[in-house]
Design a protein around this motif. Structure first.
Motif, mmCIF file in Angstrom:
data_model
loop_
_atom_site.group_PDB
_atom_site.id
_atom_site.type_symbol
_atom_site.label_atom_id
_atom_site.label_comp_id
_atom_site.label_asym_id
_atom_site.label_seq_id
_atom_site.Cartn_x
_atom_site.Cartn_y
_atom_site.Cartn_z
ATOM 1 N N ILE A 115 0.839 -1.188 0.000
ATOM 2 C CA ILE A 115 0.000 0.000 0.000
ATOM 3 C C ILE A 115 0.877 1.241 0.000
ATOM 4 C CG2 ILE A 115 -1.963 -1.055 1.176
ATOM 5 C CD1 ILE A 115 -0.779 0.228 3.774
ATOM 6 N N PRO A 116 0.354 2.364 -0.483
ATOM 7 C CA PRO A 116 1.127 3.604 -0.471
ATOM 8 C C PRO A 116 0.977 4.317 0.864
ATOM 9 C CG PRO A 116 -0.970 3.994 -1.519
ATOM 10 C CD PRO A 116 -0.945 2.533 -1.136
ATOM 11 N N GLU A 160 9.302 18.060 -2.172
ATOM 12 C CA GLU A 160 8.934 16.972 -3.084
ATOM 13 C C GLU A 160 10.178 16.270 -3.607
ATOM 14 O OE1 GLU A 160 6.354 16.228 -7.203
ATOM 15 O OE2 GLU A 160 6.558 18.247 -6.378
ATOM 16 N N ARG A 161 11.220 17.051 -3.966
ATOM 17 C CA ARG A 161 12.462 16.457 -4.472
ATOM 18 C C ARG A 161 13.151 15.622 -3.384
ATOM 19 N NH1 ARG A 161 14.488 22.061 -7.343
ATOM 20 N NH2 ARG A 161 13.204 21.894 -9.239
ATOM 21 N N GLY A 174 11.381 5.429 5.859
ATOM 22 C CA GLY A 174 12.399 4.406 5.710
ATOM 23 C C GLY A 174 11.978 3.065 6.283
ATOM 24 N N GLN A 175 11.251 3.099 7.392
ATOM 25 C CA GLN A 175 10.808 1.848 8.025
ATOM 26 C C GLN A 175 9.670 1.190 7.266
ATOM 27 O OE1 GLN A 175 9.865 3.241 11.927
ATOM 28 N NE2 GLN A 175 11.995 3.272 12.620
ATOM 29 N N LEU A 176 8.789 2.006 6.694
ATOM 30 C CA LEU A 176 7.650 1.446 5.974
ATOM 31 C C LEU A 176 8.059 0.789 4.678
ATOM 32 C CD1 LEU A 176 4.865 4.149 6.393
ATOM 33 C CD2 LEU A 176 4.754 1.780 7.119
ATOM 34 N N GLY A 177 9.074 1.337 4.028
ATOM 35 C CA GLY A 177 9.378 0.849 2.693
ATOM 36 C C GLY A 177 8.165 0.953 1.803
ATOM 37 N N ALA A 178 7.436 2.075 1.906
ATOM 38 C CA ALA A 178 6.141 2.211 1.255
ATOM 39 C C ALA A 178 6.240 2.056 -0.255
ATOM 40 C CB ALA A 178 5.537 3.571 1.596
ATOM 41 N N VAL A 214 11.934 7.904 -1.324
ATOM 42 C CA VAL A 214 10.916 6.936 -1.707
ATOM 43 C C VAL A 214 10.318 7.372 -3.040
ATOM 44 C CG1 VAL A 214 9.036 8.147 -0.528
ATOM 45 C CG2 VAL A 214 8.884 5.679 -0.850
ATOM 46 N N LYS A 215 9.720 6.441 -3.739
ATOM 47 C CA LYS A 215 9.072 6.792 -4.997
ATOM 48 C C LYS A 215 7.885 7.703 -4.738
ATOM 49 C CE LYS A 215 6.362 4.826 -8.782
ATOM 50 N NZ LYS A 215 5.738 3.600 -9.323
#
Length: 815
Positions: free
Chosen positions: A204-205, A269-270, A248-252, A276-277
């Motif tokens: 999930i995002p 945003e940058r 970093g922990q989620l690896g979303a 993360v993507k």
């Protein structure tokens, strides 16, 4: 049901009671048959307009009463009340609930994702005190656990203390600021969903919003709830460290930025893109356009479940927060209707979606409601004009030129008891048609169209109609109805006149192949064993009368764990004190194996049938009073494992058969009162040898009236234990090598004696002599969040000497 020990004059109180389902009971077999379901064919029918509905119910069971010519609305006297109305309608039961401060919208947005992951409601509280409506809602939902989202500046410790006072377990997720709180919640979502970085990120995002942009992060709430996704906060020109760590922990699987560059800057945003993507930024010229853009991307332009409208002022943002529980797109609205809102409504209405208002008339005014109704009518009028011309308002081929929808095959009537939940599968053609409940009677029952299943729960006795709709696109509709009869359940006796003629002692009861059997020592016939069966509305003898050689003691009936025959009877025969097992075959009782001699040495007999063979557990006087198990697997009886394998003397022996699979062949289990552990409860399983099921001494203190049974690969135990509050009932199950309490230890309100226990369909049932009801019989079941009484407590006429419990087709039967 109950069994009362007879006086010298005979069996004055022998009785069977049945939890009645329907009327006209002639025999048990078939009397408890549930509704098998119905078929829906979707073909051709002119559909009505949305405004004609008397109420609307969403796919998860939320009921919204509607006046004629009005939109469905759910709104209370204030934000706290509105939240409870949404929660109470959306959730039939909720083991866990989320509580946030009514003025802390940022914590509420964070809580939406956790609520979705836990399938839990979100309730609002004042800072220093829990509103009465919130407390009542927790009771109604039978909640046992509460998670407070926010620090003590948002929800004071006094609220936490009030929740503890209600007997609830309370957990708090609160950081020093909104970003830290959101990060804690995100971490908890990861834990609930079992996500780790080794998984390559979550499925999930995450949603990123400025912590000061209330409208933006609240707009993400419904999507966060629907997908159990976290909402994290940034500043306009910086990323808080807590948010950075959480990402970093989620690896979303990518993040969505909610809001324009004026609230989340391009440099932020940058920087996010380096962590993360970034899937995309969802933004518009104002809050209305941002919200519509988010909904269109996350839910699609034509959400089948409907669209929610909430007020746009800051005071009404709390309504939008709790409306996230619907898991549907939510739009800000005001009068006149903003272009972004009307544009999204047009695509939604054209796709067949309904509209729901959240909040009272101060939040969504009657004027705004009428404006939306006029807009909907204009859209539909354009659609009808498009149908006539073969074109839709959007320029495509009108669905009206195709076959419309027709529902067929519904039963005329469905019956269920108060508290019962039944699921009726729905077969739909075409398969992508959407089934919804259009109207019903929330006073009598709750109804929900969950996917392709109609779910009904009885609330109070009465009869009403429920209407079901099917839709595909904006112009293909159909409707059908069925009557729902809800009745008060009550315990009734099975042919008490037939039982009253008996003079009996030492009873045993079971249901085999759908028929109730009762074994007893027949006082009229030299105290030998007899067995009767309830068939065609009356009791009759099964096999010969008084068929044992001598007087029969410690009678116990048994059949396969599946409830099928053959039927066995074990007892101790007074002739040479023989331990004997007989099988009912061809209408006659025959010896199973040979007589097993145990002169003056056997007591506490328990019988179980496994893979067609009978097994007996007993207190073995020839082995120091330890427990022994014998089995008749090849025509003769033999010791299973070692004789007297318990660590010390035992009492209250109970044997169960039927496990296997995940437990590597274990099929036999025995529980007993363990003299080596201060007479607490101990359980052991057989897998080539007898070994402990967990540690010895499962109970907190001395244990009595011990029962053990299998439910598929799960082993359950029930017993009476000595606690500080008295002798109460406790139920546990064996999971991952440990015993886990089902509900709470000592959950009965009074002392519980003569316990009988069974698990059926994953639901544990317990019958006991209830000290809080003059020692009469009470039956309870565990519904997934707590123990509840089945029928009236203390329903027996008097105090029983012993109790037996069976569950047949989901209904308890007690002797």
């Amino acid at each position: 049901m109950f069994c009362s020990k007879p006086t010298a004059a005979g069996l004055a109180g022998l009785c069977l009671a049945l939890m009645v389902v329907g009327t006209g009971l002639s025999n048990l077999n078939g009397a408890l048959a549930g509704v098998s379901g119905y078929q829906v064919q979707v073909e051709n029918l002119d559909g009505g307009t949305f405004e004609e509905a008397s109420c609307h119910l969403n796919a998860n069971g939320c009921i919204y009463p509607v006046a004629g010519g009005a939109l469905p609305r759910i709104g209370g006297s204030d934000r706290y009340h509105t939240a409870t109305l949404l929660a109470g309608a959306q959730f039939i039961r909720a083991e866990t609930a989320i509580i946030v401060g009514g003025d802390c919208y940022c914590d509420g947005a964070s809580a939406c994702g956790l609520a979705g992951a836990l399938k839990a409601p979100v309730l609002l509280t004042a800072k220093d005190c829990l509103p009465d409506v919130a407390g009542a809602c927790l009771t109604r939902l039978k909640t046992s656990r509460v998670i407070i989202v926010g620090g003590e500046e948002a929800v004071a410790s006094s609220v936490e203390e009030a929740l503890h006072g209600r007997g609830l377990s309370v957990e708090r997720l609160g950081g020093e600021n909104r970003a830290e709180t959101a990060a804690l919640v995100a971490r908890r979502i990861r834990e609930e969903r079992g996500l780790t970085n080794r998984d390559g990120g979550s499925a999930i995002p995450a949603f990123i919003a400025c912590g000061l942009a209330e409208a933006d992060y609240l707009a993400a709430g419904p999507a966060a709830f629907k997908y159990g996704a976290p909402v994290l906060f940034v500043e306009r020109d910086a990323i808080p460290e807590a948010t950075r760590e959480a990402i970093g922990q989620l690896g979303a699987a990518g993040v969505y930025i909610i809001g324009g560059q004026e609230v989340v800057s391009v440099p932020v945003e940058r920087e996010l893109a380096s962590l993360v993507k970034v899937n995309r930024r969802l933004a518009g010229a104002d809050r209305y356009e941002t919200c519509a853009t988010l909904n269109r991307h996350i839910f699609g332009p034509s959400p089948g479940g409907g669209v929610v409208l909430a007020g746009s002022s800051r005071r009404q943002l709390a309504d939008l927060l709790v409306a996230a529980m619907l898991g549907r797109p939510v739009l800000f609205a005001e009068e006149p209707v903003p272009p972004a809102v009307s544009g999204y409504l047009q695509s939604a209405v054209e796709g067949g979606a309904g509209i729901i208002l959240v909040g009272g008339e101060l939040a969504v005014s009657p004027g705004l409601e009428q404006a939306v109704l006029r807009l909907v009518e204009e859209i539909r009028a354009a659609g009808r004009a498009g149908e006539k011309g073969g074109r839709s308002p959007t320029g495509g081929t009108s669905p009206g030129t195709r076959k419309k929808i027709k529902l067929q095959g519904l039963p005329e009537t469905v019956e269920l008891g108060v508290g019962d939940i039944i699921e009726l599968p729905v077969v739909v053609s075409p398969r992508d048609a959407i089934i919804e409940v259009k109207s019903g009677s929330p006073v009598l029952f709750q109804a929900a169209a969950a996917g392709k299943t109609l779910v009904l729960k009885g609330i109070s006795a009465g009869e009403a109609e429920v209407k079901i709709t099917a839709s595909l696109g904006g112009y293909r509709r159909g409707e059908a109805a069925l009557r729902v009869k809800v009745f008060d359940k009550e315990w009734c006796s099975l042919d008490p006149e037939g039982l009253s003629e008996l003079q009996a002692e030492e009873l045993s009861f079971t249901i085999c192949d759908g028929l109730p059997y009762l074994a007893f020592r027949d006082i009229k016939r030299d105290q030998k064993a007899s067995v009767i069966v309830y068939r065609n509305g009356k009791w009759e003898y099964a096999g010969d009368l008084s068929f044992t050689t001598g007087m029969a003691y410690e009678l116990t009936l048994g059949r396969e764990h599946s409830g099928t025959g053959p039927l066995y009877l074990a007892y101790r025969d007074s002739t040479f004190n023989r331990l004997t097992v007989m099988r009912l075959a061809g209408g006659a009782w025959k010896i199973a194996g040979e007589y097993y001699f145990a002169p003056e040495s056997v007591s506490n007999i328990s019988l179980a049938i496994w893979n067609g063979s009978p097994y007996l557990a007993f207190k073995d006087g020839l082995s120091g009073g330890g427990v022994s198990v014998i089995g008749c697997t090849g025509g003769s009886w033999e010791i299973i494992g070692s004789r007297g394998f318990s660590a010390g003397p035992v009492g209250s022996v109970c044997l169960a058969a039927g496990g296997g699979g995940a437990l590597e062949g274990a099929g036999l289990a025995v529980a007993f009162q363990d003299g080596s552990c201060d007479w607490g409860a101990t359980a052991m399983m057989f897998n080539r040898e007898w070994g402990g099921a967990g540690s010895p001494g499962i109970s907190a203190g001395e244990a009595y009236s011990i029962n053990i049974c299998w439910e598929k690969d799960l082993l359950y135990i029930a017993y009476q234990e000595c606690l500080s509050a008295g002798r109460r009932a406790t139920v546990k199950r064996f999971i991952d090598g440990c015993w886990e309490t089902v509900g709470q230890e000592g959950f009965t309100s009074g002392e519980a004696g003569r316990i009988a226990f069974q698990v059926s369909g994953g639901i544990p049932y317990i019958a006991f002599k209830d000290g809080s009801c003059q020692n009469k019989v009470t039956v309870m079941r565990f519904t997934g969040d707590q123990w509840e009484t089945v029928g009236a407590p203390g329903f027996s006429a008097g105090e029983p000497d012993d109790i037996f419990l069976q569950v047949y087709r989901g209904e308890p039967v007690v002797a």
